[in-house]
Design a protein around this motif. Sequence first.
Motif, mmCIF file in Angstrom:
data_model
loop_
_atom_site.group_PDB
_atom_site.id
_atom_site.type_symbol
_atom_site.label_atom_id
_atom_site.label_comp_id
_atom_site.label_asym_id
_atom_site.label_seq_id
_atom_site.Cartn_x
_atom_site.Cartn_y
_atom_site.Cartn_z
ATOM 1 N N ALA A 27 -0.666 3.022 -1.288
ATOM 2 C CA ALA A 27 -0.205 4.359 -0.933
ATOM 3 C C ALA A 27 -0.310 5.321 -2.103
ATOM 4 O O ALA A 27 -0.576 6.515 -1.920
ATOM 5 C CB ALA A 27 1.242 4.290 -0.437
ATOM 6 N N THR A 257 6.472 5.125 -7.271
ATOM 7 C CA THR A 257 5.372 4.596 -6.456
ATOM 8 C C THR A 257 4.954 3.211 -6.942
ATOM 9 O O THR A 257 4.643 2.328 -6.139
ATOM 10 C CB THR A 257 4.159 5.534 -6.487
ATOM 11 N N THR A 269 3.531 -0.510 1.782
ATOM 12 C CA THR A 269 2.987 0.345 0.723
ATOM 13 C C THR A 269 1.476 0.494 0.832
ATOM 14 O O THR A 269 0.839 0.998 -0.086
ATOM 15 C CB THR A 269 3.334 -0.231 -0.663
ATOM 16 N N VAL A 274 0.991 4.569 5.442
ATOM 17 C CA VAL A 274 1.562 5.890 5.172
ATOM 18 C C VAL A 274 0.776 6.981 5.883
ATOM 19 O O VAL A 274 1.343 7.874 6.519
ATOM 20 C CB VAL A 274 1.606 6.153 3.654
#
Length: 493
Positions: A27, A257, A269, A274
């Motif tokens: 992501a 992140t 992730t 996302v």
Amino acid sequence: MNDAAAAGTDADPLGPGSMLYRLTRQARWGLVATRAIVLEAAHPQIGAALITNSTFVAHPWRRLRNTVLSSQRMVDPDARVRQREAARLNRLHARITGIDAEGRPFNAADSEARAWVVATLFESAVTMCRLSGESLDGPTLDRLYAEFQSFLALMDPYGGKLPPTVREFWRYYASVVEERLENTEAVHVVLDRLFAQVPAPPLLRDQPAVWAAGRALAGPAATAIIVASLPESLRARLGLAELPGTRTLMHAAYLSTRLATRVLPEAWTRLDTVMTMLDPVYAPQRNGGAPAGPPVLDGLPVLEGLRRGAAKAGALLRLLTPDPETASDGDSTVRSASRFFSEVLDQTGDGHLDWPDLAAMAREIATRLDLDAQDEDRLFAAFADWWRELQKELDTDGDGRITGHEYAAAAAAMAGSALVRIADVLFDVTDTDDDQTIDAREYQALFRTAFDHDPGEGDAGERLSRGEFVRRFLGFMAGRRHSGVYDRMFAQS
């Protein structure tokens, strides 16, 4: 061993064992792509192409989505997918040429500009790792750089090259930042509009006010994070002030992140997860309902890829169904055509229809349907013929563009041969069994995969002939058959 190198080694520099393959599926690659787009937009050749020939001004989110998707295809496990994507990019870029506001010619296929695109991705990836607290030792950095060099060689095998070593790259990067980058209009469009147009996630699609309020707070913060990460000299040239506290915010964002990739389940992730949450157009669903990612990303069998491509083309069939809210009187037809003009046809967002708008529409269709070179050429040729027809009939002052009012006033009578040829291309790529009808499987597959929508059993027996498909397509392109699904395909930011 650091996170970036954890993928291991692989004789294939862009294969599943590469660092780049791993990064482009996380992501946090979104941070890399967003920052890189700002640096790209400051290059005069790229900035001019974005402003004058791209849907970027009207649909900046689409540009980011397509950048992410393309970078993933370029490191797909299947080398054939990479070659197909590289060829598609070459065809796309070769069609984007013009003159910028300073009278300078630009060409999206320019080798120097294309090398800069890859350079921004590499530098932004290194910056992401550094700001995330992730060290890249010498051998790891060399390996990552070699992968980006392979990336550029695949995209532009006979053109631009990056410097041979990482040490020389940093001198090259600094010189471009200081000597070539400019305060372009495209940079400010990125920063002003990208985060302001992030699509609402599914849970908030029926709550536009709530999403707008949240986006109004998060958008400026995201922009501040990107600005704070740019080279200081470039920020000054662009007139971008670093607000108090933004550097702390930037470090917190990047660190979080990385932490997320280490402590959360990998499925949470993944970039596909996302992007799909924000934008269902990005990633269709498999039959089981789990995000599948774009059709080429997971090494799906060729037959499945063709089926999905056909399903996407079939979208234009469903999109052409009449809108019960559209009135039949002349005034309502004009209003519907005016709305269609502003929301769908005016791809570059300048309030007029000209060739860059139709070219952008053709590129988007070709990309979404993953057309091969032959069908893509047929589609572009048909759009070019349509533009010539529109100019002849509607461009009465000869200025090379058409207003929304001119289009709406004439839309009801539109039935040119070029539009028929566009419909023919779409029909052909949809009718994969070549029985000269669009069947229920082709019709329904689009909504169950590309749009996460089940059209229901009521459509199970529907079959349209080529003539009926063309008739509905002509009505739709005249603005008489407005469709929210079509908006998601072409008008979504």
